[in-house]
Design a protein around this motif. Sequence first.
Motif, short mmCIF file in Angstrom:
data_model
loop_
_atom_site.label_atom_id
_atom_site.label_comp_id
_atom_site.label_asym_id
_atom_site.label_seq_id
_atom_site.Cartn_x
_atom_site.Cartn_y
_atom_site.Cartn_z
N LYS A 266 1.27 -0.76 0.13
CA LYS A 266 -0.07 -0.01 0.04
C LYS A 266 1.03 1.35 -0.07
O LYS A 266 0.67 2.20 -0.59
CB LYS A 266 -1.36 -0.06 1.52
N LYS A 267 1.78 1.20 0.52
CA LYS A 267 3.38 2.44 0.81
C LYS A 267 3.32 2.40 -0.64
O LYS A 267 3.68 4.09 -0.28
CB LYS A 267 4.09 2.18 1.69
N ILE A 268 3.58 1.55 -1.49
CA ILE A 268 4.13 1.67 -2.68
C ILE A 268 3.40 1.86 -3.66
O ILE A 268 3.62 3.47 -4.61
CB ILE A 268 4.94 0.16 -3.32
N LEU A 269 1.99 2.18 -3.08
CA LEU A 269 0.86 2.57 -4.38
C LEU A 269 0.38 3.90 -3.72
O LEU A 269 0.51 4.94 -5.28
CB LEU A 269 -0.38 1.64 -4.26
N SER A 270 0.36 4.45 -2.33
CA SER A 270 0.13 5.21 -2.41
C SER A 270 1.25 6.53 -3.18
O SER A 270 1.98 7.77 -3.10
CB SER A 270 0.38 5.69 -0.60
N ASP A 271 2.86 5.76 -2.57
CA ASP A 271 3.58 6.82 -3.79
C ASP A 271 3.60 6.64 -5.23
O ASP A 271 3.78 8.01 -5.53
CB ASP A 271 5.22 6.39 -3.54
N GLY B 269 -6.29 5.68 -4.39
CA GLY B 269 -7.70 6.48 -4.80
C GLY B 269 -8.16 5.30 -5.92
O GLY B 269 -8.47 4.68 -5.11
N LYS B 270 -9.31 5.61 -7.12
CA LYS B 270 -9.94 4.82 -7.62
C LYS B 270 -8.87 4.18 -8.77
O LYS B 270 -7.81 3.91 -9.03
CB LYS B 270 -10.73 5.76 -8.26
N SER B 271 -10.12 2.80 -8.52
CA SER B 271 -8.68 1.83 -9.33
C SER B 271 -9.27 2.21 -10.59
O SER B 271 -7.97 1.53 -11.54
CB SER B 271 -9.67 0.23 -9.74
N ILE C 189 1.69 8.20 -15.13
CA ILE C 189 2.89 8.07 -16.25
C ILE C 189 3.65 7.61 -14.57
O ILE C 189 4.30 8.77 -14.49
CB ILE C 189 2.78 8.99 -17.00
N ILE C 190 4.47 7.05 -14.78
CA ILE C 190 5.97 6.74 -14.54
C ILE C 190 6.77 6.62 -15.20
O ILE C 190 7.19 6.21 -16.44
CB ILE C 190 5.92 4.95 -13.22
N TRP D 175 8.08 -4.20 -10.11
CA TRP D 175 7.83 -5.05 -9.37
C TRP D 175 7.67 -5.93 -8.35
O TRP D 175 6.41 -7.05 -8.30
CB TRP D 175 9.12 -6.02 -9.77
N GLN D 176 7.19 -5.73 -6.94
CA GLN D 176 7.04 -5.66 -6.19
C GLN D 176 5.54 -5.77 -6.11
O GLN D 176 4.55 -6.48 -4.87
CB GLN D 176 7.67 -4.87 -4.89
N ILE D 177 4.86 -4.98 -6.42
CA ILE D 177 2.76 -4.66 -6.90
C ILE D 177 2.43 -4.91 -7.50
O ILE D 177 1.52 -4.19 -8.50
CB ILE D 177 2.35 -3.53 -6.31
#
Length: 176
Positions: A71-76, A81-83, A88-89, A100-102
Motif C-alpha cells: 500500500k505504501k508503494i501504491l500511495s507513493d 484512489g480509484k482503481s 505515468i511513471i 515488480w513488488q506490486i
Amino acid sequence: MSKFLKSFSFLVTARRTVANRRYNWRDEGIQYPGFKYYPRYPDFKDPPYEPSKLFRVQRIKPLKGVPYYEKKILSDFKLIGKSSDVVIIKNIPENNERLWQIKHLIKICPITFPDGFPSDTRGAYLKENGELKVLKVLQSEEQRLQLADEFRHKPERIDGDTLRRDSRQKWLSAWE
C-alpha cells in the motif's frame, strides 16, 4: 544388532547418491541486471528492442487484504484512489524494482510516441494501449485574419435583415 547396522548403512548410502545426481544450472543462464534468464534453446539471441521511456500504470486490483508495504508503494505512485486512475511513471531501475513488488495489483503498459516525442503536451492524449497521440494545432494566418476583418466592415456586405428577406422570397417562389 548387525542387521540394524546394515539397514542403517543402506539408508546413508542412498542419501549420498541422491545429492550427487543434482543438476547444476549455475553456468547455463544469461545474466541480466537484476535477474538470470534460462532460455529454452541454447542458441537463443535477444531481438533488438528499444525500451520505453515512460510507463502507463493503472491499478486493477482492490486494496483489501494488501500488506502495508505494498500500500505504501501504491500511495507513493498515487494509485491509492480509484482503481481507474492512471499515472505515468519513468522507466528507471528504482521504479522498476518497486513496480515488480506490486505487479500483481497493477497493469503496466509502455508508452509509445507514434507522432514523435511532443515538445508541448497541449493537445496530446494518452490512449489505453499506451500510444501518446498529438493533435495538430491549427495556426491562424495573418492574411486570413485581415481579410475576414475587412469583410466584416465592408459596407456592401448583406446585413442580417436583408439576408432574411431575400431568403424568404426565395422560399416562397422556389419553382417559379
